[in-house]
Write a protein that holds these residues in place. Sequence first.
Motif, PDB file in Angstrom:
ATOM      1  N   LYS A 122       0.857  -1.189   0.000  1.00 28.13           N
ATOM      2  CA  LYS A 122       0.000   0.000   0.000  1.00 28.13           C
ATOM      3  C   LYS A 122       0.892   1.237   0.000  1.00 28.13           C
ATOM      4  O   LYS A 122       1.780   1.370   0.847  1.00 28.13           O
ATOM      5  CB  LYS A 122      -0.901   0.018   1.247  1.00 28.13           C
ATOM      6  N   ARG A 147       0.058  12.947   0.464  1.00 31.97           N
ATOM      7  CA  ARG A 147      -0.550  11.630   0.593  1.00 31.97           C
ATOM      8  C   ARG A 147      -0.662  10.960  -0.763  1.00 31.97           C
ATOM      9  O   ARG A 147      -0.959  11.628  -1.753  1.00 31.97           O
ATOM     10  CB  ARG A 147      -1.975  11.802   1.157  1.00 31.97           C
ATOM     11  N   SER A 193      -4.793   1.678  -2.611  1.00 33.01           N
ATOM     12  CA  SER A 193      -5.258   0.293  -2.496  1.00 33.01           C
ATOM     13  C   SER A 193      -4.080  -0.653  -2.247  1.00 33.01           C
ATOM     14  O   SER A 193      -2.927  -0.327  -2.502  1.00 33.01           O
ATOM     15  CB  SER A 193      -5.996  -0.098  -3.769  1.00 33.01           C
ATOM     16  N   TRP A 194      -4.401  -1.839  -1.728  1.00 38.85           N
ATOM     17  CA  TRP A 194      -3.400  -2.872  -1.489  1.00 38.85           C
ATOM     18  C   TRP A 194      -3.228  -3.695  -2.764  1.00 38.85           C
ATOM     19  O   TRP A 194      -4.216  -4.146  -3.346  1.00 38.85           O
ATOM     20  CB  TRP A 194      -3.854  -3.783  -0.356  1.00 38.85           C
TER      21      TRP A 194
HETATM   22  C1  I3P Z   1      -8.444   2.375  -0.388  1.00 38.63           C
HETATM   23  C2  I3P Z   1      -8.496   0.920   0.041  1.00 38.63           C
HETATM   24  C3  I3P Z   1      -7.453   0.645   1.121  1.00 38.63           C
HETATM   25  C4  I3P Z   1      -7.638   1.599   2.290  1.00 38.63           C
HETATM   26  C5  I3P Z   1      -7.596   3.050   1.849  1.00 38.63           C
HETATM   27  C6  I3P Z   1      -8.595   3.339   0.765  1.00 38.63           C
HETATM   28  O1  I3P Z   1      -9.474   2.620  -1.293  1.00 38.63           O
HETATM   29  O2  I3P Z   1      -9.765   0.618   0.544  1.00 38.63           O
HETATM   30  O3  I3P Z   1      -7.594  -0.694   1.549  1.00 38.63           O
HETATM   31  O4  I3P Z   1      -6.585   1.413   3.202  1.00 38.63           O
HETATM   32  O5  I3P Z   1      -7.874   3.822   2.989  1.00 38.63           O
HETATM   33  O6  I3P Z   1      -8.425   4.662   0.308  1.00 38.63           O
HETATM   34  P1  I3P Z   1      -9.375   2.239  -2.878  1.00 38.63           P
HETATM   35  O7  I3P Z   1      -9.273   0.762  -2.988  1.00 38.63           O
HETATM   36  O8  I3P Z   1     -10.613   2.784  -3.450  1.00 38.63           O
HETATM   37  O9  I3P Z   1      -8.138   2.896  -3.386  1.00 38.63           O
HETATM   38  P2  I3P Z   1      -6.721   0.511   4.509  1.00 38.63           P
HETATM   39  O10 I3P Z   1      -6.778  -0.901   4.051  1.00 38.63           O
HETATM   40  O11 I3P Z   1      -5.446   0.814   5.273  1.00 38.63           O
HETATM   41  O12 I3P Z   1      -7.927   0.963   5.229  1.00 38.63           O
HETATM   42  P3  I3P Z   1      -7.116   5.162   3.383  1.00 38.63           P
HETATM   43  O13 I3P Z   1      -7.390   6.178   2.311  1.00 38.63           O
HETATM   44  O14 I3P Z   1      -7.651   5.544   4.696  1.00 38.63           O
HETATM   45  O15 I3P Z   1      -5.646   4.868   3.476  1.00 38.63           O
END
Ligand code: I3P
Length: 108
Positions: free
Chosen positions: A8, A17, A22-23
């Motif tokens: 991530k 930021r 996403s992961w």
């Molecule tokens: C991100 C995704 C990540 C999440 C992140 C989201 O969304 O859900 O898993 O981090 O949160 O922005 P997308 O897939 O739409 O890019 P976490 O797993 O750490 O919660 P964040 O913006 O708070 O870092």
Amino acid sequence: VEGTLVRKHEWESAAKRASNRSWDKLYVVAREGRMSFYKDQKAHKASPEQCWRGETPLDLTGAVVEVAANYTKKKHVFRLRLASGAEFLLQAHDDADMNRWLEALRAR
Ligand code: I3P
């Protein structure tokens, strides 16, 4: 050192930021002071100079790694902070795998 990690991107730089947060499960190769990411091991073998999504390999000079103790949503996660201020979270397979990465990245 190489292997599969789930990544991530948290910070583009110390003040910015990351926008894509996403992961992604990627094949990671760290050698000669650089860390490169690939879709999978096969992609790395086929063309090591062609990284995932056309990314530039990360420069590990002056990089710091630590267990991401404050990140509690996933296990076996460590943080990679580059000299540029960019920051990544990297999830290993288990704690032994995480320690293998930490040792290798610190030994550079
Ligand atoms: C991100 C995704 C990540 C999440 C992140 C989201 O969304 O859900 O898993 O981090 O949160 O922005 P997308 O897939 O739409 O890019 P976490 O797993 O750490 O919660 P964040 O913006 O708070 O870092």
